[in-house]
Design a protein around this motif. Structure first.
Motif, short mmCIF file in Angstrom:
data_model
loop_
_atom_site.label_atom_id
_atom_site.label_comp_id
_atom_site.label_asym_id
_atom_site.label_seq_id
_atom_site.Cartn_x
_atom_site.Cartn_y
_atom_site.Cartn_z
N PHE A 46 -22.17 -8.71 -58.21
CA PHE A 46 -22.55 -8.72 -59.62
C PHE A 46 -21.22 -9.24 -60.34
CE2 PHE A 46 -22.43 -7.03 -63.85
CZ PHE A 46 -23.25 -7.54 -64.26
N GLN A 47 -20.30 -8.49 -60.31
CA GLN A 47 -19.13 -8.71 -61.13
C GLN A 47 -18.47 -10.22 -61.01
OE1 GLN A 47 -18.20 -6.91 -63.65
NE2 GLN A 47 -18.86 -4.53 -62.70
N LEU A 48 -18.47 -10.75 -59.69
CA LEU A 48 -18.28 -12.20 -59.55
C LEU A 48 -19.14 -13.10 -60.28
CD1 LEU A 48 -16.21 -11.68 -55.97
CD2 LEU A 48 -15.37 -11.46 -58.22
N ARG A 49 -20.24 -12.77 -59.64
CA ARG A 49 -21.27 -13.83 -60.18
C ARG A 49 -21.37 -13.68 -61.81
NH1 ARG A 49 -26.15 -11.80 -56.30
NH2 ARG A 49 -26.16 -13.21 -54.91
N HIS A 50 -21.14 -12.54 -62.60
CA HIS A 50 -21.27 -12.35 -63.86
C HIS A 50 -20.14 -13.04 -64.30
CE1 HIS A 50 -22.31 -10.72 -67.65
NE2 HIS A 50 -21.29 -10.24 -67.77
N ILE A 51 -19.08 -13.13 -63.60
CA ILE A 51 -17.81 -13.82 -64.25
C ILE A 51 -18.06 -15.37 -64.49
CG2 ILE A 51 -15.37 -14.40 -63.94
CD1 ILE A 51 -14.94 -11.63 -62.75
N ALA A 52 -18.58 -15.72 -63.43
CA ALA A 52 -18.67 -17.28 -63.12
C ALA A 52 -19.68 -17.84 -64.36
CB ALA A 52 -18.97 -17.85 -61.87
N ARG A 53 -20.95 -17.18 -64.15
CA ARG A 53 -22.06 -17.53 -65.00
C ARG A 53 -21.74 -17.07 -66.34
NH1 ARG A 53 -26.93 -15.22 -60.92
NH2 ARG A 53 -26.03 -16.44 -58.97
N SER A 54 -21.48 -16.15 -66.74
CA SER A 54 -20.83 -15.85 -68.08
C SER A 54 -19.86 -17.14 -68.75
CB SER A 54 -20.30 -14.66 -68.39
OG SER A 54 -20.99 -13.56 -68.13
N LEU A 55 -19.04 -17.44 -67.90
CA LEU A 55 -18.08 -18.45 -68.32
C LEU A 55 -18.92 -19.55 -68.58
CD1 LEU A 55 -14.86 -18.00 -65.96
CD2 LEU A 55 -14.88 -17.83 -68.56
N ASP A 56 -19.93 -20.13 -67.75
CA ASP A 56 -20.82 -21.20 -67.91
C ASP A 56 -21.42 -21.07 -69.37
OD1 ASP A 56 -22.32 -23.63 -67.46
OD2 ASP A 56 -23.78 -22.36 -66.68
N ARG A 57 -22.24 -19.87 -69.35
CA ARG A 57 -22.82 -19.70 -70.62
C ARG A 57 -21.99 -19.95 -72.04
NH1 ARG A 57 -25.43 -16.03 -67.29
NH2 ARG A 57 -24.01 -14.07 -68.08
N LEU A 58 -20.61 -19.24 -71.95
CA LEU A 58 -19.80 -19.12 -73.39
C LEU A 58 -19.30 -20.42 -73.34
CD1 LEU A 58 -18.14 -15.82 -72.39
CD2 LEU A 58 -19.70 -16.42 -74.36
N LEU A 59 -18.93 -21.34 -72.27
CA LEU A 59 -18.63 -22.86 -72.49
C LEU A 59 -19.66 -23.54 -73.05
CD1 LEU A 59 -15.92 -22.71 -69.82
CD2 LEU A 59 -15.55 -22.88 -72.15
N THR A 60 -20.87 -23.38 -72.45
CA THR A 60 -22.05 -23.99 -73.16
C THR A 60 -21.99 -24.12 -74.54
OG1 THR A 60 -23.29 -24.07 -71.00
CG2 THR A 60 -24.56 -24.39 -72.85
N TYR A 61 -21.95 -22.94 -74.99
CA TYR A 61 -21.80 -22.60 -76.26
C TYR A 61 -20.90 -23.29 -77.23
CZ TYR A 61 -25.56 -18.97 -75.41
OH TYR A 61 -26.68 -18.31 -74.98
N ALA A 62 -19.77 -23.14 -76.59
CA ALA A 62 -18.32 -23.54 -77.14
C ALA A 62 -18.50 -25.34 -77.22
CB ALA A 62 -17.02 -23.33 -76.42
N GLU A 63 -19.36 -25.98 -76.48
CA GLU A 63 -19.85 -27.12 -76.45
C GLU A 63 -20.88 -27.75 -77.36
OE1 GLU A 63 -18.45 -27.59 -71.84
OE2 GLU A 63 -20.38 -27.67 -72.16
N ALA A 64 -21.37 -26.60 -78.13
CA ALA A 64 -22.44 -26.83 -79.01
C ALA A 64 -23.70 -27.33 -78.28
CB ALA A 64 -22.17 -27.90 -80.09
N ARG A 65 -24.11 -26.58 -77.16
CA ARG A 65 -25.19 -26.86 -76.53
C ARG A 65 -26.16 -25.71 -76.48
NH1 ARG A 65 -24.91 -28.45 -71.34
NH2 ARG A 65 -22.59 -27.76 -71.13
N SER A 66 -27.20 -25.69 -75.93
CA SER A 66 -28.11 -24.64 -75.77
C SER A 66 -28.20 -24.44 -74.29
CB SER A 66 -29.57 -24.70 -76.31
OG SER A 66 -29.69 -24.82 -77.73
N LEU A 67 -28.41 -23.20 -73.69
CA LEU A 67 -28.48 -22.87 -72.42
C LEU A 67 -29.77 -23.51 -71.99
CD1 LEU A 67 -27.73 -18.89 -72.06
CD2 LEU A 67 -25.97 -20.98 -72.21
#
Length: 156
Positions: A46-67
């Motif tokens: 869970f921790q490893l998946r959450h790290i990778a997937r959270s980074l994906d989500r956070l960077l999507t927001y930083a790029e001004a995109r929606s999930l």
């Protein structure tokens, strides 16, 4: 990484340290060790998946995109079963992708406002980048603790 300005460099160092810690603590874990939940702790997987997937989500927001639908579906499967090898590969690939995305963020955008989640909680690009670093390191610490508990149980 002196060619990268300090904010992105700090984020990249946090990601690099995460990769090093995961290699140190998780390489060689069995499938059972990767997915066990000792004393109710979230699993290492869970921790490893959450790290990778959270980074994906956070960077999507930083790029001004929606999930997208895939990201939303992945959010619901972070606790699912699988194999240690699959989890390790997802982590490695996710952090490599995140590294490239962090490098692609222009410092001139740091102060731009961004919204997070359905409620569009207010932040900025730099706020999201900093959160990428701190959130990653928080979950790495939780992963290390869980691995220690798992290994202590196996050793007893």
């Amino acid at each position: 990484m002196t060619e990268v300005e300090p904010v992105r460099r700090a984020v990249l160092h946090a990601l690099e340290l995460a990769v090093e810690d995961v290699a140190r603590w998780c390489e060689g874990l069995s499938d059972a060790e990767m997915f066990v939940r000792p004393v109710g702790l979230p699993s290492v997987a869970f921790q490893l998946r959450h790290i990778a997937r959270s980074l994906d989500r956070l960077l999507t927001y930083a790029e001004a995109r929606s999930l997208d639908e895939g990201q939303l579906a992945a959010l619901k499967t972070e606790m699912d079963a699988g194999t240690a090898a699959e989890v390790m590969e997802e982590f490695r690939a996710g952090l490599e992708l995140a590294r490239g995305r962090v490098l692609a963020v222009g410092p001139e955008t740091f102060a731009e406002p961004r919204g997070v989640g359905r409620k569009m909680l207010p932040t900025t690009v730099v706020g999201l980048l900093i959160h990428c670093a701190e959130h990653t390191q928080r979950h790495v610490g939780q992963m290390v603790t869980t691995v220690k508990v798992v290994k202590a149980a196996v050793g007893s």
